[in-house]
Motif scaffolding. Structure first.
Motif, short mmCIF file in Angstrom:
data_model
loop_
_atom_site.label_atom_id
_atom_site.label_comp_id
_atom_site.label_asym_id
_atom_site.label_seq_id
_atom_site.Cartn_x
_atom_site.Cartn_y
_atom_site.Cartn_z
N GLY A 1 9.35 -7.46 -1.58
CA GLY A 1 10.27 -7.60 -0.40
C GLY A 1 10.08 -6.32 0.70
O GLY A 1 10.12 -6.48 1.98
N HIS B 1 9.20 -16.62 -4.77
CA HIS B 1 9.38 -15.49 -3.90
C HIS B 1 9.93 -16.10 -2.68
O HIS B 1 10.99 -15.45 -2.01
CB HIS B 1 8.20 -14.79 -3.38
CG HIS B 1 7.68 -13.76 -4.48
ND1 HIS B 1 7.83 -12.52 -4.43
CD2 HIS B 1 7.28 -13.96 -5.97
CE1 HIS B 1 7.59 -11.94 -5.54
NE2 HIS B 1 7.06 -12.69 -6.34
N THR C 1 2.91 -10.85 5.39
CA THR C 1 4.00 -12.15 5.08
C THR C 1 4.21 -12.85 6.58
O THR C 1 4.27 -14.05 6.48
CB THR C 1 5.31 -11.51 4.46
OG1 THR C 1 5.08 -11.28 3.15
CG2 THR C 1 6.39 -12.66 4.43
N ASP D 1 5.80 -12.09 0.64
CA ASP D 1 5.81 -10.93 -0.32
C ASP D 1 4.62 -10.22 -0.89
O ASP D 1 3.68 -10.74 -0.86
CB ASP D 1 7.04 -11.05 -1.43
CG ASP D 1 8.26 -11.52 -1.16
OD1 ASP D 1 8.57 -11.45 0.09
OD2 ASP D 1 8.92 -12.02 -1.87
N TRP E 1 14.77 -8.89 -4.73
CA TRP E 1 13.69 -9.23 -3.52
C TRP E 1 12.91 -7.82 -3.26
O TRP E 1 11.74 -7.75 -3.19
CB TRP E 1 14.17 -10.03 -2.42
CG TRP E 1 13.22 -10.20 -1.24
CD1 TRP E 1 12.36 -10.98 -1.60
CD2 TRP E 1 13.20 -9.58 -0.02
NE1 TRP E 1 11.61 -10.98 -0.19
CE2 TRP E 1 12.13 -10.06 0.64
CE3 TRP E 1 14.11 -8.74 0.59
CZ2 TRP E 1 11.94 -9.80 1.77
CZ3 TRP E 1 13.83 -8.49 2.03
CH2 TRP E 1 12.65 -8.92 2.67
#
Length: 250
Positions: free
Chosen positions: A114, A91, A67, A62, A109
């Motif tokens: 996210g 996370h 990621t 994140d 998220w």
């Protein structure tokens, strides 16, 4: 709880153990590669240890730009380098719960990094229409195998006088009785408490301008995704040393 002023000696790792505790990566794979090179160079200057542990303090995912790349890097390295351990962060907890089809967690998220994570997996921005369909796309992109791997990440690690976790501990509660939520999410109640928690707590989760050394805790999150500085702390016997990427690598 013991009084900090009565600690009879400096805190130390278990005999023969060398630890590199690495702060919140948050998708900053280029910084991770730079810090890892520093860690490897530092490790090479030391006499061989009986056991060397490389402990990631959670929040690999994140906020930052990659990621997927950070998870790919970690997945590859754990098969190449003995002693790598990754602790679960809040996370990762949010990502897992989102992928378990929890729409409330999914929305939270997205608001907390996210969006960047989903983009790194090649997903388009969520248009607010069909949450269920988007979550299925997310599950497929992350892959069930990788989600299963993340679920195996432990909440804590210990060595001698050190207790490692993502966020911190609930003051006044024995370490063996700490609850999952506090280990992943606690902040001010822990940060502001000067008591001896029964061990020196090595943690991430809360950003500080530099690695924060306190009598009862060491905070290792220097906000890589926002500052361009990813940090680690080296612990061996009673030695403590900070390793970090320079801000110029941002």
């Amino acid at each position: 709880m013991r009084n900090l002023g009565r600690r009879s000696r400096a805190p130390a790792t278990a005999r023969g153990e060398r630890i590199y505790a690495i702060g919140d990566v948050h998708g900053c794979v280029e910084l991770l590669e730079g810090l890892w090179a520093r860690i490897m160079a530092h490790n090479a200057t030391r006499p061989p240890a009986h056991t060397t542990h490389f402990v990631f303090l959670g929040d690999i995912v994140d906020r930052g730009p990659d990621t997927r790349g950070a998870l790919d890097w970690l997945d590859r390295k754990r098969h190449e380098v003995p002693g790598i351990m990754t602790l679960l962060g809040n996370h990762e907890e949010m990502l897992l719960r989102a992928c378990e089809r929890d729409p409330m967690t999914f929305s939270n998220w997205l608001r907390n990094g996210g969006v960047e994570a989903a983009a790194s997996f090649g997903l388009p921005p969520f248009d607010g229409d069909d949450i269920g369909d988007y979550i299925e796309q997310l599950r497929a992109a992350v892959t069930p195998e990788r989600l299963d791997w993340i679920r195996t990440w432990p909440l804590t690690a210990t060595s001698g006088d050190y207790f490692l976790c993502h966020a911190g501990v609930r003051p006044g509660v024995a370490l063996r009785r700490q609850q999952r939520r506090n280990l992943l999410w606690i902040r001010e109640e822990f940060l502001a408490d000067p008591r001896d928690h029964g061990a020196v707590i090595v943690h991430g989760h809360t950003i500080s301008a530099a690695v924060e050394m306190r009598g009862n805790r060491i905070g290792v999150d220097t906000g890589a995704y926002a500052t361009g500085v990813l940090s680690a702390v080296y612990l061996e016997n009673a030695e403590v040393e900070v390793l970090a990427t320079p801000a110029a690598t941002r």
